[in-house]
Design a protein around this motif. Structure first.
Motif, PDB file in Angstrom:
ATOM      1  N   ASP A  84       0.859  -1.179   0.000  1.00 38.54           N
ATOM      2  CA  ASP A  84       0.000   0.000   0.000  1.00 38.54           C
ATOM      3  C   ASP A  84       0.899   1.233   0.000  1.00 38.54           C
ATOM      4  N   GLY A  85       0.316   2.391   0.183  1.00 42.00           N
ATOM      5  CA  GLY A  85       1.103   3.607   0.075  1.00 42.00           C
ATOM      6  C   GLY A  85       1.571   3.877  -1.341  1.00 42.00           C
ATOM      7  N   GLY A  86       0.835   3.331  -2.322  1.00 47.33           N
ATOM      8  CA  GLY A  86       1.226   3.509  -3.715  1.00 47.33           C
ATOM      9  C   GLY A  86       2.349   2.594  -4.145  1.00 47.33           C
ATOM     10  N   GLY A  87       2.637   1.566  -3.348  1.00 47.79           N
ATOM     11  CA  GLY A  87       3.735   0.658  -3.654  1.00 47.79           C
ATOM     12  C   GLY A  87       3.659   0.068  -5.053  1.00 47.79           C
ATOM     13  N   HIS A  88       2.457  -0.322  -5.489  1.00 47.47           N
ATOM     14  CA  HIS A  88       2.306  -0.867  -6.842  1.00 47.47           C
ATOM     15  C   HIS A  88       2.672   0.173  -7.906  1.00 47.47           C
ATOM     16  N   PHE A  89       2.182   1.390  -7.715  1.00 50.36           N
ATOM     17  CA  PHE A  89       2.444   2.472  -8.664  1.00 50.36           C
ATOM     18  C   PHE A  89       3.934   2.764  -8.758  1.00 50.36           C
ATOM     19  N   PHE A  90       4.593   2.909  -7.624  1.00 46.77           N
ATOM     20  CA  PHE A  90       5.999   3.299  -7.622  1.00 46.77           C
ATOM     21  C   PHE A  90       6.908   2.166  -8.101  1.00 46.77           C
ATOM     22  N   ARG A 130      -1.056  11.963 -11.786  1.00 45.70           N
ATOM     23  CA  ARG A 130      -1.877  12.099 -10.575  1.00 45.70           C
ATOM     24  C   ARG A 130      -3.066  11.143 -10.561  1.00 45.70           C
ATOM     25  N   LEU A 131      -3.823  11.101 -11.646  1.00 47.91           N
ATOM     26  CA  LEU A 131      -5.013  10.250 -11.677  1.00 47.91           C
ATOM     27  C   LEU A 131      -4.647   8.781 -11.561  1.00 47.91           C
ATOM     28  N   SER A 132      -3.525   8.402 -12.185  1.00 45.51           N
ATOM     29  CA  SER A 132      -3.081   7.013 -12.093  1.00 45.51           C
ATOM     30  C   SER A 132      -2.706   6.655 -10.661  1.00 45.51           C
ATOM     31  N   LEU A 133      -1.960   7.527  -9.987  1.00 51.23           N
ATOM     32  CA  LEU A 133      -1.587   7.267  -8.600  1.00 51.23           C
ATOM     33  C   LEU A 133      -2.822   7.168  -7.715  1.00 51.23           C
ATOM     34  N   LEU A 134      -3.773   8.080  -7.885  1.00 52.18           N
ATOM     35  CA  LEU A 134      -5.001   8.040  -7.089  1.00 52.18           C
ATOM     36  C   LEU A 134      -5.765   6.736  -7.317  1.00 52.18           C
ATOM     37  N   LYS A 135      -5.774   6.262  -8.558  1.00 52.26           N
ATOM     38  CA  LYS A 135      -6.459   5.004  -8.871  1.00 52.26           C
ATOM     39  C   LYS A 135      -5.770   3.836  -8.169  1.00 52.26           C
ATOM     40  N   PHE A 136      -4.435   3.800  -8.227  1.00 51.86           N
ATOM     41  CA  PHE A 136      -3.693   2.742  -7.536  1.00 51.86           C
ATOM     42  C   PHE A 136      -3.984   2.770  -6.042  1.00 51.86           C
ATOM     43  N   LEU A 137      -3.993   3.946  -5.444  1.00 51.52           N
ATOM     44  CA  LEU A 137      -4.231   4.064  -4.002  1.00 51.52           C
ATOM     45  C   LEU A 137      -5.624   3.577  -3.630  1.00 51.52           C
ATOM     46  N   GLU A 138      -6.611   3.882  -4.456  1.00 46.65           N
ATOM     47  CA  GLU A 138      -7.973   3.425  -4.187  1.00 46.65           C
ATOM     48  C   GLU A 138      -8.070   1.908  -4.321  1.00 46.65           C
ATOM     49  N   LEU A 139      -7.441   1.363  -5.353  1.00 46.10           N
ATOM     50  CA  LEU A 139      -7.447  -0.094  -5.540  1.00 46.10           C
ATOM     51  C   LEU A 139      -6.723  -0.790  -4.390  1.00 46.10           C
ATOM     52  N   GLU A 140      -5.630  -0.208  -3.928  1.00 45.20           N
ATOM     53  CA  GLU A 140      -4.902  -0.789  -2.794  1.00 45.20           C
ATOM     54  C   GLU A 140      -5.763  -0.769  -1.537  1.00 45.20           C
ATOM     55  N   ILE A 170      -9.082  -0.879  -1.294  1.00 41.70           N
ATOM     56  CA  ILE A 170     -10.126  -1.897  -1.416  1.00 41.70           C
ATOM     57  C   ILE A 170      -9.542  -3.299  -1.220  1.00 41.70           C
ATOM     58  N   ALA A 171      -8.409  -3.545  -1.903  1.00 43.15           N
ATOM     59  CA  ALA A 171      -7.809  -4.880  -1.841  1.00 43.15           C
ATOM     60  C   ALA A 171      -7.237  -5.178  -0.458  1.00 43.15           C
ATOM     61  N   GLN A 172      -6.605  -4.179   0.168  1.00 34.98           N
ATOM     62  CA  GLN A 172      -6.020  -4.402   1.494  1.00 34.98           C
ATOM     63  C   GLN A 172      -7.095  -4.711   2.524  1.00 34.98           C
ATOM     64  N   THR A 173      -8.250  -4.071   2.376  1.00 33.57           N
ATOM     65  CA  THR A 173      -9.370  -4.352   3.272  1.00 33.57           C
ATOM     66  C   THR A 173      -9.777  -5.816   3.177  1.00 33.57           C
ATOM     67  N   LYS A 174      -9.822  -6.341   1.962  1.00 35.75           N
ATOM     68  CA  LYS A 174     -10.172  -7.749   1.761  1.00 35.75           C
ATOM     69  C   LYS A 174      -9.075  -8.666   2.283  1.00 35.75           C
ATOM     70  N   MET A 175      -7.804  -8.298   2.048  1.00 37.56           N
ATOM     71  CA  MET A 175      -6.695  -9.151   2.479  1.00 37.56           C
ATOM     72  C   MET A 175      -6.639  -9.281   3.992  1.00 37.56           C
ATOM     73  N   ARG A 176      -7.026  -8.239   4.708  1.00 41.14           N
ATOM     74  CA  ARG A 176      -7.020  -8.281   6.171  1.00 41.14           C
ATOM     75  C   ARG A 176      -8.003  -9.311   6.729  1.00 41.14           C
ATOM     76  N   GLN A 177      -8.948  -9.727   5.902  1.00 43.43           N
ATOM     77  CA  GLN A 177      -9.964 -10.685   6.342  1.00 43.43           C
ATOM     78  C   GLN A 177      -9.607 -12.128   5.999  1.00 43.43           C
ATOM     79  N   THR A 178      -8.462 -12.354   5.338  1.00 44.55           N
ATOM     80  CA  THR A 178      -8.111 -13.701   4.894  1.00 44.55           C
ATOM     81  C   THR A 178      -7.472 -14.520   6.013  1.00 44.55           C
ATOM     82  N   GLU A 179      -7.563 -15.839   5.867  1.00 43.44           N
ATOM     83  CA  GLU A 179      -6.902 -16.744   6.802  1.00 43.44           C
ATOM     84  C   GLU A 179      -5.385 -16.596   6.707  1.00 43.44           C
ATOM     85  N   ASP A 180      -4.883 -16.363   5.490  1.00 43.28           N
ATOM     86  CA  ASP A 180      -3.438 -16.232   5.313  1.00 43.28           C
ATOM     87  C   ASP A 180      -2.896 -15.009   6.054  1.00 43.28           C
ATOM     88  N   HIS A 181      -3.644 -13.906   6.066  1.00 43.00           N
ATOM     89  CA  HIS A 181      -3.177 -12.731   6.795  1.00 43.00           C
ATOM     90  C   HIS A 181      -3.146 -13.017   8.296  1.00 43.00           C
TER      91      HIS A 181
END
Length: 266
Positions: free
Chosen positions: A150-156, A225-235, A237-248
């Motif tokens: 997160d923190g834009g890690g995918h984008f950077f 800017r718009l690309s970074l904002l999109k990555f941050l929003e996707l991160e 949403i996805a991080q919220t789901k990952m926090r609920q997994t058994e693997d996490h």
């Protein structure tokens, strides 16, 4: 003349000093290897915004107090059992910080000593130039606890090394020595003396037409800017789901028990 100030951000976890045209922003939780809790995240964003508005500052150096740049997000935040809206608020604060750092109308340097991991590494990647001490370790290591960058890690990471290599490095999540990170193109310089190397880069930039450098940065930042904002929003949403997994949950438990996790893909 040196000025020290915390611009009414009500936190001692971020320290700012200004010498001439150069501001140094220090992450100041050395007892926790500068793990980023909500107070520090918001304090960083506040101080960076204030520096954005300063006509006197043109160069910003980001560093960590003590023996690390930043070990990443505070594990206590990950273990929080609060309402999910609390976590979303944290993610929004991270996004605000990252966008501010990436797009600020100053040229920025990360001075890495010790560990730069997880969210801490994402922050370093948001700056314009990264200098790492030769003994430092860098890791986009979210995978080890069943999470995604997160923190834009995918984008950077994509911006630095391209999509395919970014995926592979994220999936591996292993710590890299500074020389290895340089070979991948994730950092810009390896230093035997971090303070001397940062000072040399600052002095080099001070002799350049900094407003022209900043204008080039602003053009790239605006275009991306718009690309970074999109990555941050996707991160978020996805991080919220990952926090609920058994693997996490297993990753966190293994971290606390200091053992290898047993992931099951669930």
């Amino acid at each position: 003349m040196t000025t020290d100030f915390n611009i009414d951000c009500k936190t001692e976890t971020v320290k700012v000093s200004v010498v001439g045209r150069v501001a140094t922003v220090e992450l100041n939780r050395p007892e926790s290897m500068n793990a980023l809790d909500l107070e520090m995240i918001r304090g960083l964003a506040w101080n960076l915004k204030e520096l954005c508005n300063s006509d006197d500052v043109e160069i910003v150096v980001l560093k960590g107090a003590g023996r690390a740049f930043s070990a990443g997000g505070d594990i206590k935040t990950m273990l929080s059992e609060g309402d999910e809206s609390d976590f979303l608020s944290i993610m929004d604060s991270i996004s605000e910080l990252v966008v501010t750092l990436y797009s600020m109308p100053k040229v920025t340097i990360s001075a890495i000593t010790g560990a730069a991991a997880g969210l801490g590494f994402s922050l370093a990647l948001a700056t314009d130039y990264i200098i790492a001490d030769s003994a430092s370790k860098l890791a986009m290591n979210f995978i080890g606890i069943g999470l995604i960058p997160d923190g834009g890690g995918h984008f950077f990471m994509k911006s630095r090394v391209g999509e395919t290599k970014a995926k592979h490095l994220i999936w591996e999540g292993k710590p890299m020595k500074a020389d290895e990170a340089l070979a991948h193109g994730l950092i810009d310089e390896v230093a035997n003396d971090i303070h001397a190397s940062v000072q040399a880069k600052v002095e080099e930039w001070e002799k350049k037409p900094l407003q022209a450098m900043i204008k080039t940065k602003k053009i790239f930042a605006e275009e991306n800017r718009l690309s970074l904002l999109k990555f941050l929003e996707l991160e978020k949403i996805a991080q919220t789901k990952m926090r609920q997994t058994e693997d996490h949950k297993e990753g966190i438990q293994a971290f606390l028990e200091k053992r290898q996790p047993n992931f099951i893909g669930k």
